[in-house]
Design a protein around this motif. Structure first.
Motif, PDB file in Angstrom:
ATOM      1  N   ARG A 545       0.778  -1.245   0.111  1.00 41.98           N
ATOM      2  CA  ARG A 545      -0.024   0.155   0.071  1.00 41.98           C
ATOM      3  C   ARG A 545       0.956   1.351  -0.015  1.00 41.98           C
ATOM      4  O   ARG A 545       0.307   2.169  -0.632  1.00 41.98           O
ATOM      5  CB  ARG A 545      -0.991   0.039   1.245  1.00 41.98           C
ATOM      6  N   MET A 546       1.995   1.124   0.549  1.00 43.72           N
ATOM      7  CA  MET A 546       2.989   2.679   0.670  1.00 43.72           C
ATOM      8  C   MET A 546       3.202   2.552  -0.767  1.00 43.72           C
ATOM      9  O   MET A 546       3.486   3.680  -1.084  1.00 43.72           O
ATOM     10  CB  MET A 546       4.232   2.251   1.683  1.00 43.72           C
ATOM     11  N   LYS A 547       3.674   1.577  -1.487  1.00 43.34           N
ATOM     12  CA  LYS A 547       4.374   1.820  -2.663  1.00 43.34           C
ATOM     13  C   LYS A 547       3.061   2.253  -3.836  1.00 43.34           C
ATOM     14  O   LYS A 547       3.358   3.035  -4.476  1.00 43.34           O
ATOM     15  CB  LYS A 547       4.842   0.337  -3.218  1.00 43.34           C
ATOM     16  N   VAL A 646      11.268  -1.252  14.644  1.00 45.30           N
ATOM     17  CA  VAL A 646      12.312  -2.045  13.946  1.00 45.30           C
ATOM     18  C   VAL A 646      11.798  -2.482  12.637  1.00 45.30           C
ATOM     19  O   VAL A 646      12.348  -2.383  11.679  1.00 45.30           O
ATOM     20  CB  VAL A 646      12.815  -3.307  14.799  1.00 45.30           C
ATOM     21  N   GLN A 647      10.599  -3.098  12.679  1.00 48.68           N
ATOM     22  CA  GLN A 647       9.883  -3.267  11.238  1.00 48.68           C
ATOM     23  C   GLN A 647       9.648  -2.085  10.552  1.00 48.68           C
ATOM     24  O   GLN A 647       9.830  -2.388   9.110  1.00 48.68           O
ATOM     25  CB  GLN A 647       8.707  -4.317  11.967  1.00 48.68           C
ATOM     26  N   CYS A 648       9.418  -0.944  11.233  1.00 49.73           N
ATOM     27  CA  CYS A 648       8.887   0.280  10.408  1.00 49.73           C
ATOM     28  C   CYS A 648      10.382   0.552   9.727  1.00 49.73           C
ATOM     29  O   CYS A 648      10.210   1.054   8.583  1.00 49.73           O
ATOM     30  CB  CYS A 648       8.673   1.094  11.214  1.00 49.73           C
ATOM     31  N   ARG A 653      13.134   1.211   4.673  1.00 48.82           N
ATOM     32  CA  ARG A 653      14.547   0.790   3.887  1.00 48.82           C
ATOM     33  C   ARG A 653      13.990   0.266   2.530  1.00 48.82           C
ATOM     34  O   ARG A 653      14.551   0.466   1.581  1.00 48.82           O
ATOM     35  CB  ARG A 653      15.508   0.169   4.541  1.00 48.82           C
ATOM     36  N   GLN A 654      13.168  -0.983   2.698  1.00 53.93           N
ATOM     37  CA  GLN A 654      12.672  -1.569   1.681  1.00 53.93           C
ATOM     38  C   GLN A 654      11.861  -0.766   0.782  1.00 53.93           C
ATOM     39  O   GLN A 654      12.195  -0.758  -0.709  1.00 53.93           O
ATOM     40  CB  GLN A 654      12.011  -2.997   1.923  1.00 53.93           C
ATOM     41  N   PHE A 655      11.150  -0.033   1.270  1.00 51.47           N
ATOM     42  CA  PHE A 655      10.333   0.662   0.292  1.00 51.47           C
ATOM     43  C   PHE A 655      10.966   1.884  -0.550  1.00 51.47           C
ATOM     44  O   PHE A 655      10.805   2.284  -1.720  1.00 51.47           O
ATOM     45  CB  PHE A 655       9.304   1.671   1.122  1.00 51.47           C
ATOM     46  N   LYS A 656      12.108   2.471   0.290  1.00 51.59           N
ATOM     47  CA  LYS A 656      12.960   3.337  -0.504  1.00 51.59           C
ATOM     48  C   LYS A 656      13.721   2.578  -1.766  1.00 51.59           C
ATOM     49  O   LYS A 656      13.714   3.449  -2.670  1.00 51.59           O
ATOM     50  CB  LYS A 656      13.698   4.060   0.449  1.00 51.59           C
TER      51      LYS A 656
END
Length: 813
Positions: A545-547, A646-648, A653-656
């Motif tokens: 959803r963020m992407k 930590v998960q955020c 990082r993965q989102f970026k």
């Protein structure tokens, strides 16, 4: 066994002292003694050997005992003890002929059998005849004195004996009147009684306590036979109704019922043979015990084989039977009445105890059938209750009302059916069966209530699920500052509506307030659980959803139109805006916020992930604590945490990394667009071209034909440019572009020449032939423009650059 017309006889005990069990059993069946009860008498006779005992009995009672043959000499005729039934005397009278005493066959010292047989006769007989000679009366050494001593001695061995009638029969009476003989005889009897040793308890006991003494006299059978027969016939009359009150028989207290006579006689003889004292009262109880038990066993076996009972038992296995208790009680009563009739004359205590045992055994035998009947009643009534209860509920009656009415009605029906099955002889407690049926009814009501409540709960849970899942998902998808307040408002509204409806639906179930409150609380918790479960489900898709949100904001403008990177857009600002929106989504999805408490999750994420200083080294030197290096959020319990700090950090990082490519592509497209739009040479180059090319320009003005050739060349070069897509080929680099163009150049040129040749073969029209090349060129130009438009639709940056480039030739034309 010998039989006459009206009498039969058998040897009861042989000369060796062996009891004839089979003979006495057969004898009793022949004379039907068992049917007599207590209405029978036993008469025995004692006396010296060859004194005419058998002759007297045969004439007195019509028996057929063997008599001595006087012509063969005086010898032993009767051996052991014989028994016969008197002919023509009522009640039934049994006569025992004992072996004579003082016989030479047994010798002087062998008196054991005489004492044993005397004791046996005293124990079983009501009347004992003592046969004696008239001339022995008054004599000191008379032949009857040893016999009387024997009788009195063995009498002491009887424990609490009954009173027996002793009838002294004086044989071969002389002229001396009986009135004169009787006192002398009684005096002799008393002397013998006084001389017999007695136990301490009977030292002063008179003879009359033990015996009723009777004296009769008979004439000689050989000399005065007719007179003898007349006297015997007169004596016979005294034996009629001898057991009636005032009759010849003595005390009847110890008499054994006729059905137990055989067993009693056998046991008495067994005790006598073992040389034990004979306890007649105990013996009576023992006989009663054995006989009552035998009769009880016979009745039990008869009942077990009873056809009516067997049919009833078989029928009750397959289903209930109408009037079961009445039918079975009747069969049991018949059996017990038969027992009572047969044991009527036995000891009351014994027969009552044995009757109780028989009744218990019979009830134990019929109890499985009774339990089967109760099982049929219980199962049948329960099935009918279930059907009636279901119909009442289906008919719209309230649950509580239907349960109360049906339960009461079928409990009464069960009680009536049980009353019909009750066995009169059994005092069985029916409360357990009733309690079990009540538990079955209550269990069914509880199961139906649970099922109905389960269905009702499921209905409201489905409604809550439908009314919450979709809206919550939509609210979380468009996450913003008002997401959780909107979710709380939605949850409160839907929960109140569901609880109100659920509470009204529970009204008819007659529930206590505590249970009702628990169910309402459970439904409220379910609604909360639906929201939390949906939030957890959506949190698992937060990266996607963020992407999506980033792509939507980054690739579309404010009007939701696809964004074209023309070079004027602020990619940094657009990227920051899209990432901030995605971070907002992450902060909303990080925790469940169903209460009104605030948290600092968004500010923490913004500070740690977006508003970081440009100088990372300086930041690391100043800040030693990472706010996201934790597994919990401040002011948020772990149960409400969906995504840990930590998960955020990991998700961001993965989102970026996954959205970096879109930003890079946008920057590349913007730069390519800028390069494509800068097609004019620099101003200094234009000035140099004007100065240096002045002569050539003037030449073209003087000869306009050159302009036509130049224009045609331009069109050819432009066509090659478009066909080869030179700008697109060089997008991936100079060397790959040159290699690709070298392979495509010759085929493209050949294709253009082929098309020109085809255009030249078209027949001339009314139009000016000199305008055809120009028209063809224009058509070709239009085709290129159409291709350009398609290319623009598929590629943002490249198409836009081509479109700009193609607009210039149109203006020049």
């Amino acid at each position: 066994m010998a039989k006459g017309e009206e009498c039969c006889s058998t040897q009861l005990i042989d000369g060796d002292g062996m009891f004839n069990v089979s003979g006495i059993e057969h004898f009793i069946k022949e004379v039907k003694l068992s049917d007599c009860g207590l209405s029978y008498a036993v008469v025995s006779i004692m006396g010296p050997q060859s004194s005419g005992k058998s002759t007297l009995l045969n004439h007195l009672f019509g028996t057929n005992f063997r008599e001595m043959d006087a012509f063969k000499g005086r010898s032993q005729t009767t051996k052991g003890i014989w028994m016969a039934r008197c002919a023509g005397i009522e009640p039934c009278t049994l006569v025992m002929d004992l072996e004579g005493t003082d016989g030479r066959e047994r010798g002087e010292d062998d008196t054991a059998f005489e004492k044993q047989s005397a004791l046996f006769a005293l124990a079983v007989s009501d009347i004992v005849l003592i046969n004696m000679w008239c001339h022995d009366i008054g004599r000191e050494q008379a032949a009857n004195k040893p016999l009387l001593k024997t009788v009195f001695q063995v009498m002491m061995r009887l424990f609490s004996p009954r009173k027996t009638t002793l009838m002294f029969v004086i044989r071969d009476k002389t002229r001396t009147p009986l009135e004169n003989l009787e006192p002398v005889l009684r005096e002799d009897i008393q002397k013998i009684w006084d001389s017999v040793p007695k136990p301490q308890a009977h030292m002063e006991t008179p003879l009359s306590e033990f015996f009723n003494v009777e004296v009769v006299a008979l004439s000689s059978f050989e000399e005065k036979e007719e007179l003898f027969k007349e006297q015997v016939a007169s004596l016979r009359q005294r034996f009629y109704h001898s057991v009636a009150p005032g009759g010849l028989a003595g005390d009847r207290r110890g008499v054994v019922p006729a059905s137990g006579f055989s067993f009693s006689a056998h046991e008495i003889w067994k005790v006598i043979k073992e040389n034990k004292d004979l306890d007649l009262p105990a013996h009576k109880v023992m006989v009663a015990t054995v006989r009552c038990e035998e009769i009880a066993n016979e009745k039990y076996s008869s009942f077990a084989a009873n056809e009516e009972w067997c049919e009833l038992e078989a029928a009750v296995q397959s289903g209930p039977i109408s009037s079961f208790g009445k039918k079975l009680s009747s069969i049991l009563e018949t059996c017990l009445s038969g027992y009572d009739g047969e044991v009527l004359y036995f000891d009351e205590g014994v027969r009552s105890a044995k009757r109780k045992q028989l009744e218990d055994k019979l009830l134990q035998l019929v109890q499985p059938a009774f339990q089967s009947m109760l099982g049929h009643i219980r199962s049948g009534t329960l099935d009918r209750f279930k059907d009636a209860f279901d119909k009442a509920l289906s008919g719209g009656e309230g649950f509580s009302s239907a349960a109360h009415h049906c339960s009461k009605f079928y409990m009464n029906l069960f009680d009536e059916a049980c009353a019909d099955a009750v066995i009169e002889q059994a005092n069985w407690d029916m409360s357990k069966a009733r309690d079990k049926f009540q538990r079955d009814v209550d269990a069914h009501i509880a199961s139906v209530r649970a099922a109905k409540l389960g269905e009702l709960t499921a209905i409201f849970e489905v409604k809550l699920n439908e009314s919450l899942s979709g809206p919550v998902e939509a609210l979380l998808d468009g996450a913003n500052n008002e997401t959780w307040p909107a979710i709380r408002k939605l949850l409160r509204r839907e929960t109140e509506s569901a609880i109100s409806g659920f509470s009204d639906a529970l009204y008819g179930f007659d529930m206590d307030e505590e249970t009702k409150e628990k169910m309402l609380a459970s439904l409220e918790n379910y609604a909360t659980g639906v929201v939390e479960a949906k939030a957890r489900e959506e949190s698992g898709r937060v990266l996607m959803r963020m992407k999506d949100r980033f792509t939507s904001l980054f690739s579309h403008d404010s009007d939701s139109m696809p964004r074209v990177w023309t070079g004027k857009e602020d990619i940094r600002g657009i990227t920051k805006l899209a990432r901030s929106a995605s971070l907002k989504l992450l902060s909303v999805m990080a925790a469940i916020r169903l209460d009104d408490e605030t948290d600092n999750i968004e500010s923490t994420l913004t500070l740690a992930l977006v508003d970081s200083p440009s100088n990372a080294a300086t930041n690391r030197s100043i800040t030693n604590h990472d706010p996201l290096a934790s597994s919990t959020w401040e002011q948020v319990p772990s149960s409400k945490t969906l995504i840990t700090p930590v998960q955020c950090k990991s998700l961001w990082r993965q989102f970026k990394s996954e959205t970096e490519y879109s930003v890079t592509q946008a920057i590349s497209a913007q730069e390519a667009n800028k390069r494509n739009n800068n097609w004019l040479p620099p101003p200094w180059a234009i000035a140099a071209m004007m100065v240096l090319g002045f002569n050539e320009f003037m030449t073209l003005l003087r000869n306009p034909l050159y302009l036509g050739f130049i224009f045609i060349g331009y069109l050819l070069i432009k066509a090659l440019w478009v066909q080869l897509d030179i700008s697109g080929e060089f997008r991936n680099g100079a060397l790959p572009g040159l290699i690709s163009l070298s392979t495509k150049f010759l085929p493209t040129v050949m294709n253009l020449l082929k098309k020109l040749a085809e255009e030249g073969q078209i027949p001339a029209t009314n139009n000016n032939p000199q305008r055809n090349p120009v028209g063809a060129s224009m058509n070709h130009q239009n085709g290129v423009s159409t291709s350009e438009i398609s290319s623009t639709a598929s590629s943002g940056v490249t198409s836009s650059g081509n479109g700009t480039e193609y607009s210039s030739p149109r203006k020049e034309e």
